[in-house]
Scaffold this motif. Structure first.
Motif, PDB file in Angstrom:
ATOM      1  N   PRO A   1      -1.788  12.475   6.996  1.00 23.97           N
ATOM      2  CA  PRO A   1      -1.569  11.787   5.718  1.00 23.97           C
ATOM      3  C   PRO A   1      -2.906  11.633   4.993  1.00 23.97           C
ATOM      4  O   PRO A   1      -3.916  11.329   5.631  1.00 23.97           O
ATOM      5  N   LYS A   2      -2.895  11.836   3.670  1.00 26.72           N
ATOM      6  CA  LYS A   2      -4.196  11.894   2.978  1.00 26.72           C
ATOM      7  C   LYS A   2      -5.034  10.637   3.182  1.00 26.72           C
ATOM      8  O   LYS A   2      -6.246  10.717   3.301  1.00 26.72           O
ATOM      9  N   ASN A   3      -4.373   9.487   3.276  1.00 22.66           N
ATOM     10  CA  ASN A   3      -5.152   8.251   3.445  1.00 22.66           C
ATOM     11  C   ASN A   3      -5.644   8.045   4.870  1.00 22.66           C
ATOM     12  O   ASN A   3      -6.293   7.054   5.176  1.00 22.66           O
TER      13      ASN A   3
ATOM     14  N   ARG B   1      10.117   3.149   4.611  1.00 23.56           N
ATOM     15  CA  ARG B   1      10.218   4.559   4.221  1.00 23.56           C
ATOM     16  C   ARG B   1      10.649   4.694   2.768  1.00 23.56           C
ATOM     17  O   ARG B   1      11.681   4.144   2.379  1.00 23.56           O
ATOM     18  N   GLN B   2       9.873   5.428   1.999  1.00 23.20           N
ATOM     19  CA  GLN B   2      10.340   5.862   0.679  1.00 23.20           C
ATOM     20  C   GLN B   2      10.928   7.259   0.916  1.00 23.20           C
ATOM     21  O   GLN B   2      10.198   8.191   1.211  1.00 23.20           O
ATOM     22  N   MET B   3      12.210   7.360   0.827  1.00 19.62           N
ATOM     23  CA  MET B   3      12.848   8.592   1.327  1.00 19.62           C
ATOM     24  C   MET B   3      12.542   9.823   0.500  1.00 19.62           C
ATOM     25  O   MET B   3      12.642  10.942   0.977  1.00 19.62           O
ATOM     26  N   ALA B   4      12.140   9.620  -0.750  1.00 16.65           N
ATOM     27  CA  ALA B   4      11.675  10.748  -1.580  1.00 16.65           C
ATOM     28  C   ALA B   4      10.570  10.209  -2.486  1.00 16.65           C
ATOM     29  O   ALA B   4      10.662   9.062  -2.941  1.00 16.65           O
ATOM     30  N   PRO B   5       9.517  10.995  -2.728  1.00 13.68           N
ATOM     31  CA  PRO B   5       8.406  10.493  -3.564  1.00 13.68           C
ATOM     32  C   PRO B   5       8.781  10.492  -5.045  1.00 13.68           C
ATOM     33  O   PRO B   5       8.385  11.366  -5.801  1.00 13.68           O
ATOM     34  N   LEU B   6       9.551   9.480  -5.435  1.00  9.82           N
ATOM     35  CA  LEU B   6      10.089   9.448  -6.807  1.00  9.82           C
ATOM     36  C   LEU B   6       9.120   8.836  -7.803  1.00  9.82           C
ATOM     37  O   LEU B   6       9.433   8.741  -8.983  1.00  9.82           O
ATOM     38  N   GLY B   7       7.970   8.395  -7.325  1.00  6.44           N
ATOM     39  CA  GLY B   7       6.976   7.828  -8.233  1.00  6.44           C
ATOM     40  C   GLY B   7       6.441   6.506  -7.702  1.00  6.44           C
ATOM     41  O   GLY B   7       7.061   5.863  -6.848  1.00  6.44           O
ATOM     42  N   LEU B   8       5.282   6.109  -8.237  1.00  9.48           N
ATOM     43  CA  LEU B   8       4.629   4.881  -7.767  1.00  9.48           C
ATOM     44  C   LEU B   8       5.507   3.650  -7.994  1.00  9.48           C
ATOM     45  O   LEU B   8       5.569   2.755  -7.150  1.00  9.48           O
TER      46      LEU B   8
ATOM     47  N   LEU C   1       0.860  -1.195   0.000  1.00  8.22           N
ATOM     48  CA  LEU C   1       0.000   0.000   0.000  1.00  8.22           C
ATOM     49  C   LEU C   1       0.894   1.243   0.000  1.00  8.22           C
ATOM     50  O   LEU C   1       1.420   1.636   1.059  1.00  8.22           O
ATOM     51  N   PRO C   2       1.129   1.843  -1.174  1.00  8.81           N
ATOM     52  CA  PRO C   2       1.982   3.025  -1.229  1.00  8.81           C
ATOM     53  C   PRO C   2       1.197   4.253  -0.773  1.00  8.81           C
ATOM     54  O   PRO C   2       0.148   4.575  -1.340  1.00  8.81           O
ATOM     55  N   VAL C   3       1.701   4.911   0.251  1.00  5.08           N
ATOM     56  CA  VAL C   3       0.992   6.094   0.786  1.00  5.08           C
ATOM     57  C   VAL C   3       1.939   7.284   0.949  1.00  5.08           C
ATOM     58  O   VAL C   3       1.650   8.223   1.684  1.00  5.08           O
ATOM     59  N   ALA C   4       3.087   7.229   0.262  1.00  2.00           N
ATOM     60  CA  ALA C   4       4.125   8.240   0.492  1.00  2.00           C
ATOM     61  C   ALA C   4       4.002   9.467  -0.410  1.00  2.00           C
ATOM     62  O   ALA C   4       4.854  10.349  -0.356  1.00  2.00           O
ATOM     63  N   GLY C   5       2.956   9.526  -1.234  1.00  4.46           N
ATOM     64  CA  GLY C   5       2.798  10.686  -2.132  1.00  4.46           C
ATOM     65  C   GLY C   5       2.482  11.951  -1.340  1.00  4.46           C
ATOM     66  O   GLY C   5       2.189  11.899  -0.141  1.00  4.46           O
ATOM     67  N   LEU C   6       2.534  13.079  -2.022  1.00  3.91           N
ATOM     68  CA  LEU C   6       2.364  14.365  -1.326  1.00  3.91           C
ATOM     69  C   LEU C   6       0.900  14.728  -1.095  1.00  3.91           C
ATOM     70  O   LEU C   6       0.589  15.537  -0.224  1.00  3.91           O
ATOM     71  N   GLY C   7      -0.001  14.141  -1.868  1.00  7.82           N
ATOM     72  CA  GLY C   7      -1.420  14.450  -1.688  1.00  7.82           C
ATOM     73  C   GLY C   7      -1.741  15.903  -1.986  1.00  7.82           C
ATOM     74  O   GLY C   7      -2.553  16.526  -1.286  1.00  7.82           O
ATOM     75  N   THR C   8      -1.132  16.442  -3.024  1.00  3.06           N
ATOM     76  CA  THR C   8      -1.303  17.881  -3.298  1.00  3.06           C
ATOM     77  C   THR C   8      -2.754  18.268  -3.560  1.00  3.06           C
ATOM     78  O   THR C   8      -3.155  19.382  -3.268  1.00  3.06           O
ATOM     79  N   ARG C   9      -3.541  17.306  -4.072  1.00  2.00           N
ATOM     80  CA  ARG C   9      -4.930  17.660  -4.414  1.00  2.00           C
ATOM     81  C   ARG C   9      -5.827  17.824  -3.187  1.00  2.00           C
ATOM     82  O   ARG C   9      -6.924  18.344  -3.304  1.00  2.00           O
ATOM     83  N   VAL C  10      -5.362  17.333  -2.046  1.00  4.19           N
ATOM     84  CA  VAL C  10      -6.180  17.508  -0.835  1.00  4.19           C
ATOM     85  C   VAL C  10      -5.417  18.299   0.237  1.00  4.19           C
ATOM     86  O   VAL C  10      -5.672  18.155   1.430  1.00  4.19           O
TER      87      VAL C  10
HETATM   88  P1  UTP Z   1      -1.054   9.810  -6.559  1.00  2.00           P
HETATM   89  O1  UTP Z   1      -0.316  10.535  -7.596  1.00  2.00           O
HETATM   90  O2  UTP Z   1      -2.518   9.629  -6.733  1.00  2.00           O
HETATM   91  O3  UTP Z   1      -0.874  10.429  -5.127  1.00  2.00           O
HETATM   92  O4  UTP Z   1      -0.337   8.396  -6.334  1.00  2.00           O
HETATM   93  P2  UTP Z   1      -0.219  11.733  -4.598  1.00  2.00           P
HETATM   94  O5  UTP Z   1       1.073  12.007  -5.273  1.00  2.00           O
HETATM   95  O6  UTP Z   1      -0.194  11.590  -3.121  1.00  2.00           O
HETATM   96  O7  UTP Z   1      -1.356  12.794  -4.927  1.00  2.00           O
HETATM   97  P3  UTP Z   1      -1.344  14.184  -5.667  1.00  2.00           P
HETATM   98  O8  UTP Z   1      -1.397  13.838  -7.127  1.00  2.00           O
HETATM   99  O9  UTP Z   1      -0.104  14.902  -5.228  1.00  2.00           O
HETATM  100  O10 UTP Z   1      -2.615  14.861  -5.173  1.00  2.00           O
HETATM  101  C1  UTP Z   1      -1.059   7.179  -6.109  1.00  2.00           C
HETATM  102  C2  UTP Z   1      -0.625   6.518  -4.811  1.00  2.00           C
HETATM  103  O11 UTP Z   1       0.771   6.253  -4.845  1.00  2.00           O
HETATM  104  C3  UTP Z   1       1.415   6.794  -3.707  1.00  2.00           C
HETATM  105  C4  UTP Z   1       0.492   7.924  -3.238  1.00  2.00           C
HETATM  106  O12 UTP Z   1       0.645   8.136  -1.839  1.00  2.00           O
HETATM  107  C5  UTP Z   1      -0.889   7.397  -3.593  1.00  2.00           C
HETATM  108  O13 UTP Z   1      -1.415   6.576  -2.556  1.00  2.00           O
HETATM  109  N1  UTP Z   1       2.763   7.267  -4.083  1.00  2.00           N
HETATM  110  C6  UTP Z   1       2.933   8.025  -5.183  1.00  2.00           C
HETATM  111  C7  UTP Z   1       3.853   6.927  -3.291  1.00  2.00           C
HETATM  112  O14 UTP Z   1       3.724   6.217  -2.267  1.00  2.00           O
HETATM  113  N2  UTP Z   1       5.095   7.373  -3.633  1.00  2.00           N
HETATM  114  C8  UTP Z   1       5.298   8.134  -4.745  1.00  2.00           C
HETATM  115  O15 UTP Z   1       6.466   8.492  -5.011  1.00  2.00           O
HETATM  116  C9  UTP Z   1       4.189   8.467  -5.540  1.00  2.00           C
END
Ligand code: UTP
Length: 289
Positions: A27-29, A105-112, A10-19
């Motif tokens: 954390p957005k989730n 830990r994903q140390m930087a949000p480098l992508g899914l 379950l990847p949850v390390a994104g920034l969640g910019t839309r919320v």
């Molecule tokens: P999203 O692109 O929908 O999430 O990635 P985000 O980046 O959190 O949201 P926005 O676009 O900035 O609003 C889909 C899922 O992948 C995770 C996100 O947390 C989300 O659950 N993700 C994405 C990571 O864990 N790491 C990443 O580097 C990118």
């Protein structure tokens, strides 16, 4: 015989910019849908599919997730003393079996793709599920259970898809199929955000996958793709050259809780679906309209 799917990433390390700004400190989730965090529903869905081990890919400032899935002695002892057994059961409902959750830990949000790759040592050499937790699925048979059943039928890799609204294919990852017969179809390709009018189908990748462990070797070498991020889609497209992929059009409704209106829709829909809240929710919504 196909191998059982026991683990989910379950990847949850994104920034969640839309919320934002809500996702700045929560954390957005972990934002609530009705009275539970989004992740609570997703973990419930996974358990119903037989998942035994959850691998969360987290970022800095997301300690609330680990705390949520841990016991809370102060709250629990007060509820016990007051005899609030129903609330106590609710508070304890999401606790894992000891050893049943890992946090990486994903140390930087480098992508899914990079986020999923971070789970490689814990997953090892077995098929596994990936769940994008901001996608909440309401379904008579939980979505991941439908995917696991499809995997039991055809093996290989399964991607859950659903039809996207007309004219919106350019916003999504879209699959290409080798003919369409029923809900489970062999895939021939996928394309991230196709230019309008070029989409190979109207089915978008909606956030639940079952993947074979060979994906990790490809993710290891995967360069940056769309948006400058390491994309899971790019490695899946590579894997498709040597392994079967099927798209499963699941039965149910998806709510994108990573988006303001999607989160609002989920709150309304899940409140209306709750026997204990439906009447009051309907009255409140009607009064507002
Ligand atoms: P999203 O692109 O929908 O999430 O990635 P985000 O980046 O959190 O949201 P926005 O676009 O900035 O609003 C889909 C899922 O992948 C995770 C996100 O947390 C989300 O659950 N993700 C994405 C990571 O864990 N790491 C990443 O580097 C990118």
């Amino acid at each position: 015989m196909t191998q059982t799917v026991r683990k989910a990433v379950l990847p949850v390390a994104g920034l969640g910019t839309r919320v934002l700004p809500g996702a700045k400190t929560t954390p957005k989730n972990m934002l609530n849908v009705v009275d539970r965090p989004i992740l609570s529903y997703v973990v419930e869905e996974a358990r119903a599919a037989g998942i035994e081990h959850f691998v969360f890919i987290v970022g800095r400032g997301q300690g609330a997730i680990e705390d949520y899935f841990d016991s809370s002695p102060e709250i629990e002892s007060i509820l016990e003393a007051k005899g609030r057994v129903e609330i106590l059961a609710d508070v304890r409902r999401d606790l894992p079996k000891p050893g049943g959750m890992s946090f990486v830990r994903q140390m930087a949000p480098l992508g899914l793709g990079h986020a999923v790759w971070c789970a490689r040592d814990i997953i090892g050499d077995e098929p596994f599920a990936v769940m994008l937790p901001d996608m909440l699925m309401a379904a008579p048979t939980p979505c991941l259970a439908q995917a696991v059943a499809a995997h039991g039928q055809v093996g290989g890799n399964i991607i859950v898809v659903e039809p996207c609204p007309a004219g919106e294919a350019h916003k999504y990852g879209i699959v290409a199929l080798d003919g369409q017969d029923g809900r489970l179809n062999r895939m021939t390709g996928m394309v991230e955000k196709p230019a309008p009018g070029t989409e190979p189908s109207n089915l978008f990748i909606s956030g639940r996958y079952i993947l074979q462990p060979e994906i990790f070797e490809l993710l290891e070498r995967q360069g940056k793709g769309a948006g400058g991020e390491i994309q899971l889609t790019d490695s899946m497209a590579e894997l498709m050259k040597v392994q079967a992929f099927h798209a499963l059009e699941y039965e149910g409704t998806t709510y994108d809780c990573g988006d303001k209106i999607g989160l609002l829709r989920a709150n309304v829909a899940f409140a209306l679906a709750r026997p204990d809240l439906a009447d009051a929710a309907r009255a409140a919504i009607t009064a507002l309209l």
